[in-house]
Scaffold this motif. Sequence first.
Motif, mmCIF file in Angstrom:
data_model
loop_
_atom_site.group_PDB
_atom_site.id
_atom_site.type_symbol
_atom_site.label_atom_id
_atom_site.label_comp_id
_atom_site.label_asym_id
_atom_site.label_seq_id
_atom_site.Cartn_x
_atom_site.Cartn_y
_atom_site.Cartn_z
ATOM 1 N N ILE A 1 22.056 13.869 15.770
ATOM 2 C CA ILE A 1 22.327 12.799 14.805
ATOM 3 C C ILE A 1 22.198 13.425 13.404
ATOM 4 C CG2 ILE A 1 21.492 10.539 13.975
ATOM 5 C CD1 ILE A 1 22.060 10.232 16.908
ATOM 6 N N ILE B 1 20.585 7.065 12.171
ATOM 7 C CA ILE B 1 19.919 6.118 13.057
ATOM 8 C C ILE B 1 18.479 5.904 12.609
ATOM 9 C CG2 ILE B 1 19.067 7.668 14.892
ATOM 10 C CD1 ILE B 1 20.520 5.626 16.834
ATOM 11 N N PHE C 1 15.777 2.114 17.154
ATOM 12 C CA PHE C 1 16.120 2.737 18.430
ATOM 13 C C PHE C 1 15.049 2.407 19.484
ATOM 14 C CE2 PHE C 1 16.285 6.487 21.316
ATOM 15 C CZ PHE C 1 17.594 6.374 21.743
#
Length: 167
Positions: A71, A29, A34
Amino acid sequence: MTICLIGFMGSGKTTIGRLLSEELGKSWIDLDSFVEQQYGQPIAEIFAKKGEGYFRMLETKALKCLLKQEIGIISTGGGVVEQPENRALLQKAYTVYLSYPVDTLYQRVQGDADRPLATSYEVFSQRYMKRLPLYEQCCQLQIFGEGKSPTQVTQDIIYFLEQERSL
Ligand code: S3P
């Protein structure tokens, strides 16, 4: 353990993050994306309307949230090391610093409207000098990317990860 990619604007954190995730089969990510998703506005707009301090607060919140989610790989924004709290978090992850000379970086991002801090060479290089020791402080691995393709940089990181695993 989460791999965090750090480095100045233009160092390829997003590109390398994506390539690493493909090679290692890990989730990935991008911290800036984000923040944009969570806040509902592009970074440049957050800077323009709310200022850098506000963006830094959102950035820290987002980093904490992602590190809790396990993650595989996080590509950060260039200024993530400015906050002591973020540096402490990065030191606990496996943090890789993508390092390049300032002129190479400026050539890459110069005039990019999405990067509010890349408008003049003076401002850019001052920030670069201020951040160098902070990147070095936070990282477990420093990769010198000058003259290398994104694929080569990715392979270098994988090589070092494998070395660590075999220790
Ligand atoms: C910043 C870098 C940007 C983004 C924001 C602030 C910085 O990310 O987080 O514009 O302070 O260096 P990139 O490093 O991906 O350009």
